[in-house]
Design a protein around this motif. Structure first.
Motif, PDB file in Angstrom:
ATOM      1  N   GLY A 118      11.233 -37.016  50.465  1.00 38.64           N
ATOM      2  CA  GLY A 118      10.838 -36.942  49.072  1.00 38.64           C
ATOM      3  C   GLY A 118      11.918 -37.592  48.217  1.00 38.64           C
ATOM      4  O   GLY A 118      13.044 -37.805  48.689  1.00 38.64           O
ATOM      5  N   ILE A 119      11.570 -37.916  46.976  1.00 36.38           N
ATOM      6  CA  ILE A 119      12.511 -38.587  46.069  1.00 36.38           C
ATOM      7  C   ILE A 119      12.345 -37.992  44.679  1.00 36.38           C
ATOM      8  O   ILE A 119      11.219 -37.789  44.214  1.00 36.38           O
ATOM      9  N   GLY A 120      13.450 -37.744  44.015  1.00 39.29           N
ATOM     10  CA  GLY A 120      13.391 -37.317  42.622  1.00 39.29           C
ATOM     11  C   GLY A 120      14.645 -37.769  41.905  1.00 39.29           C
ATOM     12  O   GLY A 120      15.748 -37.673  42.457  1.00 39.29           O
ATOM     13  N   GLY A 121      14.498 -38.296  40.695  1.00 39.66           N
ATOM     14  CA  GLY A 121      15.685 -38.759  40.000  1.00 39.66           C
ATOM     15  C   GLY A 121      15.444 -39.096  38.544  1.00 39.66           C
ATOM     16  O   GLY A 121      14.307 -39.168  38.075  1.00 39.66           O
ATOM     17  N   VAL A 125       9.561 -39.673  40.675  1.00 39.42           N
ATOM     18  CA  VAL A 125       9.346 -38.810  41.847  1.00 39.42           C
ATOM     19  C   VAL A 125       8.521 -39.599  42.856  1.00 39.42           C
ATOM     20  O   VAL A 125       7.747 -40.490  42.486  1.00 39.42           O
ATOM     21  N   GLY A 126       8.673 -39.270  44.125  1.00 35.77           N
ATOM     22  CA  GLY A 126       7.898 -39.993  45.131  1.00 35.77           C
ATOM     23  C   GLY A 126       8.115 -39.438  46.523  1.00 35.77           C
ATOM     24  O   GLY A 126       8.768 -38.409  46.718  1.00 35.77           O
ATOM     25  N   ALA A 127       7.562 -40.144  47.497  1.00 31.03           N
ATOM     26  CA  ALA A 127       7.677 -39.740  48.898  1.00 31.03           C
ATOM     27  C   ALA A 127       7.533 -40.977  49.775  1.00 31.03           C
ATOM     28  O   ALA A 127       6.970 -41.996  49.356  1.00 31.03           O
ATOM     29  N   GLY A 128       8.038 -40.871  51.000  1.00 35.18           N
ATOM     30  CA  GLY A 128       7.941 -42.018  51.898  1.00 35.18           C
ATOM     31  C   GLY A 128       8.226 -41.645  53.339  1.00 35.18           C
ATOM     32  O   GLY A 128       8.519 -40.492  53.663  1.00 35.18           O
ATOM     33  N   GLY A 148       7.445 -46.267  50.811  1.00 34.41           N
ATOM     34  CA  GLY A 148       6.621 -45.189  50.291  1.00 34.41           C
ATOM     35  C   GLY A 148       6.135 -45.455  48.882  1.00 34.41           C
ATOM     36  O   GLY A 148       6.009 -46.613  48.460  1.00 34.41           O
ATOM     37  N   TYR A 149       5.893 -44.369  48.158  1.00 32.48           N
ATOM     38  CA  TYR A 149       5.298 -44.420  46.817  1.00 32.48           C
ATOM     39  C   TYR A 149       6.195 -43.685  45.821  1.00 32.48           C
ATOM     40  O   TYR A 149       6.738 -42.612  46.139  1.00 32.48           O
ATOM     41  N   ILE A 150       6.340 -44.268  44.627  1.00 31.44           N
ATOM     42  CA  ILE A 150       7.100 -43.634  43.547  1.00 31.44           C
ATOM     43  C   ILE A 150       6.293 -43.703  42.260  1.00 31.44           C
ATOM     44  O   ILE A 150       5.740 -44.763  41.919  1.00 31.44           O
ATOM     45  N   TYR A 151       6.224 -42.577  41.566  1.00 32.48           N
ATOM     46  CA  TYR A 151       5.644 -42.544  40.215  1.00 32.48           C
ATOM     47  C   TYR A 151       6.792 -42.365  39.229  1.00 32.48           C
ATOM     48  O   TYR A 151       7.640 -41.489  39.388  1.00 32.48           O
TER      49      TYR A 151
END
Length: 204
Positions: free
Chosen positions: A105-108, A139-142, A164-167
């Motif tokens: 996951g990604i968040g920043g 935010v996103g995921a990959g 992956g994908y990021i919004y």
């Protein structure tokens, strides 16, 4: 926007930290069960970063990395950001050894601009960073593939690349100095690389 971004990031960091602490509590930390790491790619951009990884099962680990860059670079370039990436890893051999798949996951939050370039990646045109500043959140995921080279009992060298994908939503500003807002809460959907790492890993 600033207070909202901070609130969202606090929640994301809290969730990531809770997941990591739960992973640690589910497993008694012993030799080859816990690791600390740093990403050379972030080190090269003066970004403070630290990662920790804990074993969950013979072929599963949980990794949590965090990055923070509060600096104004020479020439007034801005690459300010704070980011967290939680990741579950499946190892094809023993954990912390050789091939693995990562699900992250990604968040920043970010404040970037005044960076001359002509880079385009799919629909994302990074060349606009030459003349404009962007402040927002993402935010996103990959999914990622990586390989860990065993150097000795305590040290690994690790390579990883992910897509992956990021919004993201951001405010667009005219320039670094004036701060005149040109657009507010502009949404963007990104598909492409979401993770790149060259890690030096210390195993306990």
């Amino acid at each position: 926007l600033g207070e909202l971004l901070l609130d969202r990031m606090k929640k994301f960091f809290q969730i990531s930290l809770v997941l990591f602490l739960m992973s640690v509590s589910c497993n008694i930390v012993k030799a080859q069960d816990f690791a600390l790491k740093t990403n050379v790619l972030y080190d090269a951009t003066a970004t403070i970063n630290l990662g920790a990884e804990v074993g969950l099962a013979p072929k599963w680990t949980f990794d949590l990395s965090g990055n923070y860059n509060p600096f104004v670079m020479p020439g007034g370039k801005l690459w300010k950001h704070a980011m967290a990436q939680p990741e579950f890893r499946y190892w094809f051999c023993d954990r912390f050894s050789r091939h693995f798949l990562g699900f992250h996951g990604i968040g920043g939050i970010y404040n970037i601009g005044n960076i001359p370039n002509n880079l385009k990646l799919g629909k994302m045109d990074f060349s606009s960073l030459t003349d404009y500043r962007y402040e927002g959140w993402a935010v996103g995921a990959g999914i990622a593939y990586g390989y860990a080279f065993i150097l000795n009992k305590h040290w690994n060298f690790e390579l990883e690349i992910g897509v992956g994908y990021i919004y993201t939503e951001n405010d667009k500003f005219e320039c670094i100095e004036c701060g005149k807002r040109l657009a507010e809460d502009v949404p963007f959907h990104y598909f492409g690389p979401t993770k790149a790492a060259i890690n030096f890993v210390y195993l306990f």
